[in-house]
Design a protein around this motif. Structure first.
Motif, PDB file in Angstrom:
ATOM      1  N   ILE A 420      25.937 -48.818  -2.629  1.00 32.90           N
ATOM      2  CA  ILE A 420      25.938 -47.528  -3.327  1.00 32.90           C
ATOM      3  C   ILE A 420      26.697 -46.491  -2.491  1.00 32.90           C
ATOM      4  O   ILE A 420      27.561 -45.777  -2.997  1.00 32.90           O
ATOM      5  CB  ILE A 420      24.491 -47.040  -3.590  1.00 32.90           C
ATOM      6  CG1 ILE A 420      23.816 -47.973  -4.592  1.00 32.90           C
ATOM      7  CG2 ILE A 420      24.491 -45.608  -4.114  1.00 32.90           C
ATOM      8  CD1 ILE A 420      22.334 -47.735  -4.750  1.00 32.90           C
ATOM      9  N   THR A 466      27.016 -46.397 -13.086  1.00 32.78           N
ATOM     10  CA  THR A 466      25.695 -46.733 -13.647  1.00 32.78           C
ATOM     11  C   THR A 466      25.834 -47.781 -14.753  1.00 32.78           C
ATOM     12  O   THR A 466      25.080 -48.763 -14.783  1.00 32.78           O
ATOM     13  CB  THR A 466      25.023 -45.465 -14.216  1.00 32.78           C
ATOM     14  OG1 THR A 466      25.101 -44.445 -13.221  1.00 32.78           O
ATOM     15  CG2 THR A 466      23.581 -45.698 -14.578  1.00 32.78           C
ATOM     16  N   GLN A 469      26.087 -51.331 -13.586  1.00 36.76           N
ATOM     17  CA  GLN A 469      24.970 -51.981 -12.892  1.00 36.76           C
ATOM     18  C   GLN A 469      24.315 -53.013 -13.817  1.00 36.76           C
ATOM     19  O   GLN A 469      24.082 -52.718 -14.996  1.00 36.76           O
ATOM     20  CB  GLN A 469      23.932 -50.938 -12.465  1.00 36.76           C
ATOM     21  CG  GLN A 469      24.450 -49.917 -11.466  1.00 36.76           C
ATOM     22  CD  GLN A 469      25.038 -50.565 -10.222  1.00 36.76           C
ATOM     23  OE1 GLN A 469      24.352 -51.255  -9.478  1.00 36.76           O
ATOM     24  NE2 GLN A 469      26.332 -50.380 -10.008  1.00 36.76           N
ATOM     25  N   GLU A 470      24.035 -54.170 -13.261  1.00 40.00           N
ATOM     26  CA  GLU A 470      23.531 -55.279 -14.086  1.00 40.00           C
ATOM     27  C   GLU A 470      22.278 -54.879 -14.874  1.00 40.00           C
ATOM     28  O   GLU A 470      22.159 -55.153 -16.070  1.00 40.00           O
ATOM     29  CB  GLU A 470      23.243 -56.497 -13.217  1.00 40.00           C
ATOM     30  CG  GLU A 470      23.035 -57.753 -14.059  1.00 40.00           C
ATOM     31  CD  GLU A 470      22.791 -58.977 -13.199  1.00 40.00           C
ATOM     32  OE1 GLU A 470      22.950 -58.905 -11.974  1.00 40.00           O
ATOM     33  OE2 GLU A 470      22.432 -60.017 -13.783  1.00 40.00           O
TER      34      GLU A 470
END
Lengths: 532, 76
Positions: A420, A466, A469-470
């Protein structure tokens, strides 16, 4: 590398004592805030140029770049070549002299003069968050690598590094940072060059090295083909990926040419070399406009050498240790197998040099931003130069404590937090470049447009992150937006496009800035004389 | 699929079709363009006021840095 001899420790100790002594000596000559933040504007080009390179290459980069070269090939060299050299040359002749003449301490300060205090504060907040987080990350990541070799615990390594860097940065400010960086640059390049030369000799020379890379690639392709159900999917265009700088847009790598060219060369690199406070600050401290320009040209020349000494050892490890599962083990394995007693100590000193040169620069620049863009701007506008020196030192000390605390906080978190923060820079670099370019090059750009463009651009890149993201795209039942593993280069492209477009549109819809306000702050307007 | 996905897929399909020799030409073209721009810079912007020697002209060193880049991107 696990077993260091007395000679190795002696070399490391000599390096650490020498750095500390130089920093304290320079610190004894610091009398004012200008001395502390801009080295009294007396820095020569040769010291600044080497400091630019040392700051850019951290210890994590040495191991990380070597590891990336091991896994993905020479394409990682793009970050030091096309991702640095053209932007440094353009910066040297266009932007840096402009900033130097304007006499500002920080890039956010320029933003207030050109736009308004909201743009200055927004940019300063982004930089201070990034720098503060990065200080903790650099301390922890480096301590994790160092403790194995020095025989200390991670905690001890964090305290040791923070103490050493803290003492000479608090004492000597930018001058100490630049002159210690210069020595660190020499030791870093020398240490990595040593690994490169010994590695190539070990493989039987350059010809043998090249042949063995091709053989190793062939073996890997065969293994992939056996494991893949459809052999024909192995694209012939992917031949020699390990020695190619330009990789196909659909290659299974974080460095496809689209990201490298549009994201790195056109956005991240100019944003970094003309907009990063930690980088630009040292050229603001140059003793003349010529020195400010020459420093960047000298840095660009040195940059040509960096991938050779940092990335190529990763390729040597690719040939020598093809069984490694973690690319980041490439450099430590080479050190362990190639370097004799004494030289291991020299390389570890180089590693420490790389680590310290990045932390000291971010410490000093973060302190400059807090002191000038927050304390002086909002609390004590009439603060004397001596009081700014005192505040600068106190802020640097507080940042050292913060960095130690944050590195301990990160230690208890999962690895994901590193990713991140690695992406943090990509969040705001695109929008920062958009306001910098429009501010410098376009008289019609307005303060409101710059502020809205910057904030929306940052929010947009965070949204892209965002959505990629999985957990998020699975929950939303959509496909990931990007098909490569680390698409931070693409975040910066799209954030720049959104910011730039908004600035242009809103500028046309709002009242132009008065011409007397932007005089000397935009290209094509009458230059102002440099302020003392 | 969001509108962002459609835009992304459209651009991805477009760039995948560009042959790598064209991409190399793009990289080299960019470097050569900067090289030529440096060559055309006026002397007073690349030398100090009291310059007496040829090596004080930054244009030479900037061109050298870019020439190395051009060679590197031609080979690799």
């Amino acid at each position: 590398m696990q077993t260091l001899a007395s000679l190795d420790y002696a070399i490391i100790l000599a390096y650490l004592i020498g750095t500390l002594a130089l920093g304290l000596y320079i610190g004894s000559k610091i009398k004012t805030g200008s001395d502390y933040f801009l080295a009294g504007r007396r820095l020569p080009w040769w010291a600044i140029g080497m400091s630019l390179v040392a700051t850019d290459i951290g210890a994590v980069d040495i191991v990380g770049t070597g590891g990336a070269a091991y896994q993905h090939g020479l394409a990682v060299g793009n970050f030091e070549w096309i991702g640095c050299v053209p932007a440094m040359i353009i910066g040297a002749f266009v932007f840096i002299p402009f900033f130097w003449r304007s006499g500002v301490y920080t890039i956010p300060e320029y933003m207030e003069r050109r736009f308004n205090v909201a743009v200055r504060s927004a940019l300063a907040v982004c930089w201070i968050i990034f720098m503060a987080c990065n200080l903790g990350i650099m301390l922890l990541a480096s301590a994790k690598m160092m403790h194995v070799h020095l025989g200390l615990t991670v905690n001890q390594c964090i305290y040791l590094t923070a103490f050493l860097v803290g003492v000479y940065t608090i004492s000597g400010g930018l001058a100490a940072v630049v002159y210690t960086d210069m020595i660190q640059c020499l030791i870093m390049i020398g240490g990595c060059l040593l690994v490169l030369v010994l590695g190539i000799i070990d493989l039987g020379g350059i010809e043998q090295f090249h042949t063995k890379i091709k053989q190793q690639e062939q073996i890997q392709r065969q293994k992939q083909a056996e494991s893949a159900a459809e052999q024909q999917t192995l694209n012939t265009a992917q031949n020699e990926l390990h020695t190619s700088l330009i990789l196909p847009a659909d290659a299974d790598t974080p460095f496809p040419w689209t990201g490298i060219f549009f994201g790195l060369a056109l956005i991240l690199s100019p944003a970094y070399w003309i907009g990063n406070q930690a980088i630009v600050q040292r050229s603001l401290g140059a003793k003349s406009e010529f020195d400010a320009k020459a420093a960047y040209v000298w840095g660009a020349l040195l940059k040509n050498l960096i991938p050779v000494v940092v990335a190529v050892p990763g390729l040597i490890a690719f040939v020598k240790f093809p069984e490694l599962t973690d690319g980041d083990q490439a450099f430590p394995e080479l050190i362990s197998h190639l370097l004799p007693v004494g030289l291991k100590g020299l390389f570890l000193a180089a590693f420490l040099a790389a680590l310290m040169s990045s932390i000291d620069s971010y410490l000093n620049s973060a302190s400059t931003i807090v002191t000038n863009d927050f304390y002086k701007r909002f609390y004590r506008r009439d603060a004397s130069d001596q009081s700014l020196l005192k505040i600068g030192r106190i802020v640097t000390l507080l940042l050292v404590f913060w960095a130690i605390g944050f590195s301990f906080f990160l230690m208890k978190r999962s690895e994901g937090i590193y990713t991140i923060f690695q992406t943090l820079m990509a969040f705001f670099q695109g929008p920062a470049l958009a306001i910098l370019l429009t501010g410098l090059l376009w008289k019609r750009a307005t303060g409101i447009a710059a502020f809205v463009g910057f904030i929306v651009g940052v929010c947009f890149s965070i949204t892209l992150f965002t959505l990629n993201q999985e957990a998020v795209y699975t929950w939303l039942d959509i496909d990931p937006l990007f098909q490569i593993s680390e698409p931070f280069l693409y975040f910066s492209i799209w954030a720049f496009v959104v910011s730039f477009s908004l600035i242009v549109i809103i500028s046309f819809l709002t009242k132009p800035e008065p011409s007397e306000k932007i005089e000397g702050l935009v290209f094509g307007t009458k230059p102002k004389r440099r302020q003392a | 699929m969001t509108p962002l996905h459609h835009i992304g897929n459209f651009i991805r399909d477009l760039v995948v079709q560009i042959p790598l020799w064209c991409v190399r030409a793009l990289f080299l073209g960019t470097l050569i363009a900067v090289f030529l721009w440096v060559l055309r810079l006026p002397r007073e912007t690349t030398t100090p006021d009291n310059a007496t020697h040829w090596y004080q002209n930054l244009k030479i060193w900037a061109c050298l840095a870019l020439a190395i880049q051009i060679v590197i991107y031609s080979i690799f």
